[in-house]
Enzyme design. Structure first.
Site, mmCIF file in Angstrom:
data_model
loop_
_atom_site.group_PDB
_atom_site.id
_atom_site.type_symbol
_atom_site.label_atom_id
_atom_site.label_comp_id
_atom_site.label_asym_id
_atom_site.label_seq_id
_atom_site.Cartn_x
_atom_site.Cartn_y
_atom_site.Cartn_z
ATOM 1 N N PRO A 9 22.422 -14.600 -0.832
ATOM 2 C CA PRO A 9 21.560 -15.028 -1.929
ATOM 3 C C PRO A 9 21.088 -16.480 -1.838
ATOM 4 O O PRO A 9 21.871 -17.382 -1.524
ATOM 5 C CB PRO A 9 22.436 -14.819 -3.170
ATOM 6 C CG PRO A 9 23.828 -14.720 -2.664
ATOM 7 C CD PRO A 9 23.736 -14.154 -1.285
ATOM 8 N N ARG A 17 14.541 -27.060 -1.483
ATOM 9 C CA ARG A 17 15.217 -27.941 -2.449
ATOM 10 C C ARG A 17 16.582 -28.322 -1.900
ATOM 11 O O ARG A 17 17.081 -27.710 -0.965
ATOM 12 C CB ARG A 17 15.403 -27.227 -3.798
ATOM 13 C CG ARG A 17 14.091 -26.957 -4.513
ATOM 14 C CD ARG A 17 14.361 -26.448 -5.908
ATOM 15 N NE ARG A 17 15.200 -27.350 -6.662
ATOM 16 C CZ ARG A 17 15.964 -26.982 -7.692
ATOM 17 N NH1 ARG A 17 16.006 -25.729 -8.090
ATOM 18 N NH2 ARG A 17 16.704 -27.872 -8.336
ATOM 19 N N ALA A 76 26.816 -17.656 -2.102
ATOM 20 C CA ALA A 76 27.836 -17.733 -3.156
ATOM 21 C C ALA A 76 28.724 -16.491 -3.203
ATOM 22 O O ALA A 76 29.841 -16.551 -3.745
ATOM 23 C CB ALA A 76 27.158 -17.971 -4.507
ATOM 24 N N GLU A 97 31.744 -16.378 10.118
ATOM 25 C CA GLU A 97 31.195 -16.884 8.864
ATOM 26 C C GLU A 97 30.607 -18.270 9.115
ATOM 27 O O GLU A 97 31.205 -19.073 9.848
ATOM 28 C CB GLU A 97 32.359 -16.956 7.865
ATOM 29 C CG GLU A 97 32.000 -17.450 6.504
ATOM 30 C CD GLU A 97 33.212 -17.382 5.558
ATOM 31 O OE1 GLU A 97 34.233 -16.720 5.891
ATOM 32 O OE2 GLU A 97 33.119 -18.017 4.498
ATOM 33 N N ARG A 106 33.425 -29.519 -1.434
ATOM 34 C CA ARG A 106 32.518 -29.354 -2.573
ATOM 35 C C ARG A 106 33.311 -29.015 -3.839
ATOM 36 O O ARG A 106 34.499 -29.307 -3.933
ATOM 37 C CB ARG A 106 31.469 -28.293 -2.221
ATOM 38 C CG ARG A 106 30.600 -28.734 -1.019
ATOM 39 C CD ARG A 106 29.415 -27.824 -0.820
ATOM 40 N NE ARG A 106 28.542 -27.842 -1.984
ATOM 41 C CZ ARG A 106 27.528 -26.992 -2.163
ATOM 42 N NH1 ARG A 106 27.280 -26.066 -1.237
ATOM 43 N NH2 ARG A 106 26.765 -27.058 -3.233
#
Ligand code: CA2
Length: 152
Positions: A9, A17, A76, A97, A106
């Site tokens: 997603p 952005r 996510a 991955e 984060r």
């Protein structure tokens, strides 16, 4: 050897952005670079991107018997989707991955991957170049696992 490149997603919006976190490359840029690298090492690629968890699972199911391995940025869903992890386990397709950002540096909710323990390996925090490292690492792992019977 055939490798699937699967993106989850919002990755269709890369390059538009948040360049400080995700860089300036678009998904088309990344897929184009991977296609050139794959050709140079004699590997063929198929690519898919979806914003929907079920569609990503359907892609993994559809790649059973089609690809030898998958490079995946599940976005996510990485942090939440046992269903995606189950799809990898159920199809037994080896996967690496990849994350553009260092998910361990984060927000706390991004510091865990439900996929990682089932993965061949993980690349994160190295930006778009990480896709190349993930592809090369996956191909090398598959080649050494399969020995001289590999077509790569
Ligand atoms: O670092 C990564 O590659 C992530 O998988 C990217 C996901 C994020 O949810 C993961 O925690 C880490 C988000 C991708 C969002 O992509 C954007 C694209 C354009 C503008 C903003 C976000």
């Amino acid at each position: 050897m055939k490798i699937g490149i699967l993106n989850g997603p919002n990755l269709n919006l890369l390059g538009t952005r948040e360049p400080a976190i995700y860089g300036t490359a678009t998904l088309a840029d990344i897929e184009g670079a991977l296609a050139r690298i794959a050709e140079s090492i004699g590997v063929s690629l198929v690519t898919a991107q979806s914003n929907s968890e079920g569609a990503l699972i359907d892609v993994i199911h559809g790649w059973r018997g089609v690809v030898d391995g998958i490079v995946v940025n599940a976005g996510a869903y990485t942090h939440t989707s046992l269903a995606l992890r189950d799809a990898f386990s159920a199809t037994a397709i080896p996967f690496v991955e990849i994350h553009l950002s260092n998910i361990y540096a984060r927000e706390p909710e991004r510091r865990h991957s439900v996929l990682a323990s089932a993965a061949v390996g993980m690349v994160c925090g190295l930006g778009a170049d990480g896709y190349e490292y993930a592809l090369r690492g996956l191909v090398r792992t598959l080649t050494s696992t399969r020995g001289s019977s590999s077509s790569a």
